[in-house]
Design an enzyme around this catalytic site. Sequence first.
Site, short mmCIF file in Angstrom:
data_model
loop_
_atom_site.label_atom_id
_atom_site.label_comp_id
_atom_site.label_asym_id
_atom_site.label_seq_id
_atom_site.Cartn_x
_atom_site.Cartn_y
_atom_site.Cartn_z
N HIS A 92 0.84 -1.19 0.00
CA HIS A 92 0.00 0.00 0.00
C HIS A 92 0.88 1.25 0.00
O HIS A 92 0.65 2.19 -0.78
CB HIS A 92 -0.93 -0.04 1.22
CG HIS A 92 -1.99 0.98 1.20
ND1 HIS A 92 -2.06 1.98 2.13
CD2 HIS A 92 -3.05 1.16 0.38
CE1 HIS A 92 -3.12 2.74 1.88
NE2 HIS A 92 -3.75 2.26 0.81
N ASP A 93 1.91 1.26 0.85
CA ASP A 93 2.86 2.37 0.86
C ASP A 93 3.53 2.55 -0.49
O ASP A 93 3.70 3.66 -0.98
CB ASP A 93 3.95 2.16 1.92
CG ASP A 93 3.50 2.39 3.33
OD1 ASP A 93 2.38 2.93 3.54
OD2 ASP A 93 4.26 2.04 4.26
#
Length: 150
Positions: A92-93
């Site tokens: 996600h990052d």
Amino acid sequence: MRRRLATGLAASALAVTTVVATAATADAAPADKPQVLANWTQTSASSYNAWTAARSNQSAWAAYGFDWTTDYCSSSPDNPFGFPFSTSCARHDFGYRNYKDAGSFSAHKSRLDSAFYEDLKRVCARYGSATKAACNSTAWTYYQAVKAFG
């Protein structure tokens, strides 16, 4: 002597130009960077698997200039109640950071958040009954948090 000096200077200038041009080309990301980024940030398991394989061999993708840094699940636990969410948070990052770098984050945020939720649900699928329900509930909470605050 004068002719040799001029020839030597011309050759040196050509060598410097070649080095500078090569360095400029090497610093430029490959043209397919947006496609690779898109492929690694989809909701599917195959997208997740491709990203994890690339993450374990980041040097092979160095020319792309991807930002692989992560703080995992930020201020939330990386492994809440023992559920291993850290790799899902790292992907996600990756999506957030690289789409922000590309200047197109807002166009992709919803998909990135959905991919995150699908990744979390894949973690939860490993468990049975009550544990799976608790994991899915935690995954839903993490998803709602990134939707609202991510």
